[in-house]
Design a protein around this motif. Structure first.
Motif, short mmCIF file in Angstrom:
data_model
loop_
_atom_site.label_atom_id
_atom_site.label_comp_id
_atom_site.label_asym_id
_atom_site.label_seq_id
_atom_site.Cartn_x
_atom_site.Cartn_y
_atom_site.Cartn_z
N LYS A 159 36.21 6.38 -15.30
CA LYS A 159 35.67 7.21 -14.10
C LYS A 159 35.44 6.51 -12.94
CE LYS A 159 35.94 10.85 -16.77
NZ LYS A 159 36.81 12.11 -16.45
N SER A 160 34.73 5.14 -13.05
CA SER A 160 34.31 4.37 -11.75
C SER A 160 33.97 2.92 -12.18
CB SER A 160 32.98 5.08 -11.40
OG SER A 160 32.48 4.52 -10.31
N LYS A 214 22.17 -0.25 -7.35
CA LYS A 214 23.64 -0.20 -7.18
C LYS A 214 23.98 -0.48 -5.79
CE LYS A 214 26.11 3.57 -6.07
NZ LYS A 214 26.66 4.93 -6.02
N LYS A 268 31.11 0.28 -10.73
CA LYS A 268 29.93 0.09 -9.81
C LYS A 268 29.64 -1.36 -9.78
CE LYS A 268 28.86 4.92 -10.04
NZ LYS A 268 27.48 5.76 -10.57
N VAL A 300 40.41 1.76 -8.17
CA VAL A 300 40.18 1.73 -9.61
C VAL A 300 41.83 2.06 -10.42
CG1 VAL A 300 39.33 3.20 -11.48
CG2 VAL A 300 37.83 2.69 -9.57
N LYS A 327 38.11 5.42 -5.76
CA LYS A 327 38.82 5.50 -6.83
C LYS A 327 40.17 5.17 -6.83
CE LYS A 327 39.64 8.26 -10.64
NZ LYS A 327 39.07 7.98 -11.61
N GLU A 337 30.62 0.94 -4.76
CA GLU A 337 31.39 1.73 -5.95
C GLU A 337 32.61 1.50 -5.55
OE1 GLU A 337 31.64 6.01 -8.29
OE2 GLU A 337 29.99 5.61 -6.88
#
Length: 381
Positions: free
Chosen positions: A257-258, A273, A260, A282, A279, A276
């Motif tokens: 999903k991600s 954090k 980070k 990714v 997407k 990120e």
């Protein structure tokens, strides 16, 4: 005025000051290494250009199987170019080339432990192997001590003792203490490794537990629970931006999903954090693989380079931003190196702070001779 000083002035007569420094800022660092050797005037111009126009950035290095040509490829984010590096490797073709904590390149055989820590990994040291032979151990270099942890041994069902090689005395020593987690997960594949000036830090990728080893006291600390999010299924550690960072994969290996990045703000107790991954990146990172159970990381300075743990088709870079609200600047390393042919060579990743002096030293080497050339965009030469 000396003849040399007059020549230096003449060197900069046609193009000088900010104009020359601005021009130099657009050249790859390998070209600046040659320009800097022309005269003292050019050396000053190169230094000023790097300081004021286009600062040095850590390199990503991909090492191929010993005796391959090229021996390695290097990417410089400063000028966004790949280079082929050719040199005579002292490592035998049968050796299993490996890397650890971004800066250590090594091979371990029953007869010899060989390692390299210089920025371009052109020079190697060779010492006696550990007292107990083991396969796939954790290997690290803390100050002047090589540390060998766990691994599997055909002579014992239990993980072998920790062994420490002092490079100054050229001797091996042992530490019998070993956290119980190594009885179940004995090999390096289960762990992520980072080192600072004093300690080895080992993170179990799945649970996020960190153990720290002090080679002087020969003692372990931990475990410390460093899983920053319950949705993280795999995490790795390193150093970037002046501190320890954790990179976590969220979701599942079949559905990431991600990704980070967290900064450890209080050692082994608090984190925040700082970035990120977009997407789209990714998806690039995962490529066409059906799953992504883990990722690999190489880091130096403020830069983090991430790749798929088992199918490194793409490399994503993150520059950790210091000051203000911090954060990350994301980008993709242009892929002109990794293809079906090069993946068969088994790529090994490191990252280093490379300067003009490092390149000049490498290019001056005549025994063996080293060549570094900007790579053509259509494949390896």
């Amino acid at each position: 005025m000396s003849t040399e000083e007059t020549a230096d002035e003449q060197d900069g007569a046609a193009v000088h000051g900010d104009i020359l420094e601005c021009i130099l800022s657009h050249l790859p660092l390998i070209d600046l290494a040659s320009s800097s050797s022309v005269s003292r005037g050019w050396e000053r111009a190169v230094s000023s250009s790097i300081s004021h126009f286009n600062a040095l950035k850590p390199w990503l290095l991909l090492h191929f199987h010993p005796k391959s040509s090229p021996s390695a490829a290097a990417y410089d984010p400063r000028s966004a170019v790949w280079m082929n590096i050719n040199y005579h490797s002292p490592i035998p073709p049968t050796a299993h080339l490996q890397s650890s904590h971004s800066s250590l390149l090594y091979t371990l055989t029953p007869s010899k432990f060989s390692f390299s820590i210089d920025p371009l990994h052109l020079t190697w040291d060779h010492v006696d192997p550990p007292l107990t032979w083991r396969t796939d151990p954790i290997v690290a270099l803390v100050a002047h001590r090589v540390i060998i942890v766990a691994g599997t041994s055909v002579f014992n069902d239990e993980p072998p003792a920790v062994e420490i090689h002092d490079l100054k005395s050229n001797t091996w020593d042992t530490c019998e203490e070993l956290p119980s987690i190594f009885a179940e997960y004995a090999t390096a594949m289960w762990f992520s490794i980072a080192v600072d000036d004093n300690n080895l830090h080992v993170m179990h990728k799945t649970s996020g537990a960190i153990f720290s080893f002090d080679p002087i006291k020969k003692s372990w600390a931990g475990p410390f629970d460093m899983k920053p999010d319950p949705d993280v299924f795999s995490s790795i550690i390193g150093f970037a931006g002046g501190g320890m960072v954790i990179v976590g994969l969220l979701g599942s290996p079949e559905d990431v999903k991600s990704v980070k990045i967290y900064e450890v703000v209080v050692q082994f107790s608090e984190w925040r954090k700082i970035g990120e991954m977009p997407k789209s990146l990714v998806e690039k990172l995962q490529g066409e693989s059906a799953e992504m159970a883990s990722i690999g990381m190489s880091s130096a300075g403020d830069f983090i380079f991430l790749h798929h743990g088992s199918d490194p088709v793409e490399v994503i870079q993150c520059e950790v931003v210091s000051g203000g609200d911090g954060g990350c600047r994301w980008g993709i390393v242009p892929n002109t190196v990794v293809d079906d042919r090069t993946r068969l060579r088994r790529l090994v990743f490191t990252s280093s702070n490379v300067g003009v002096e490092d390149l000049q030293r490498a290019l001056r080497s005549e025994s063996p001779q080293t060549t570094i050339n900007v790579k053509e965009s259509d494949g390896l030469n």
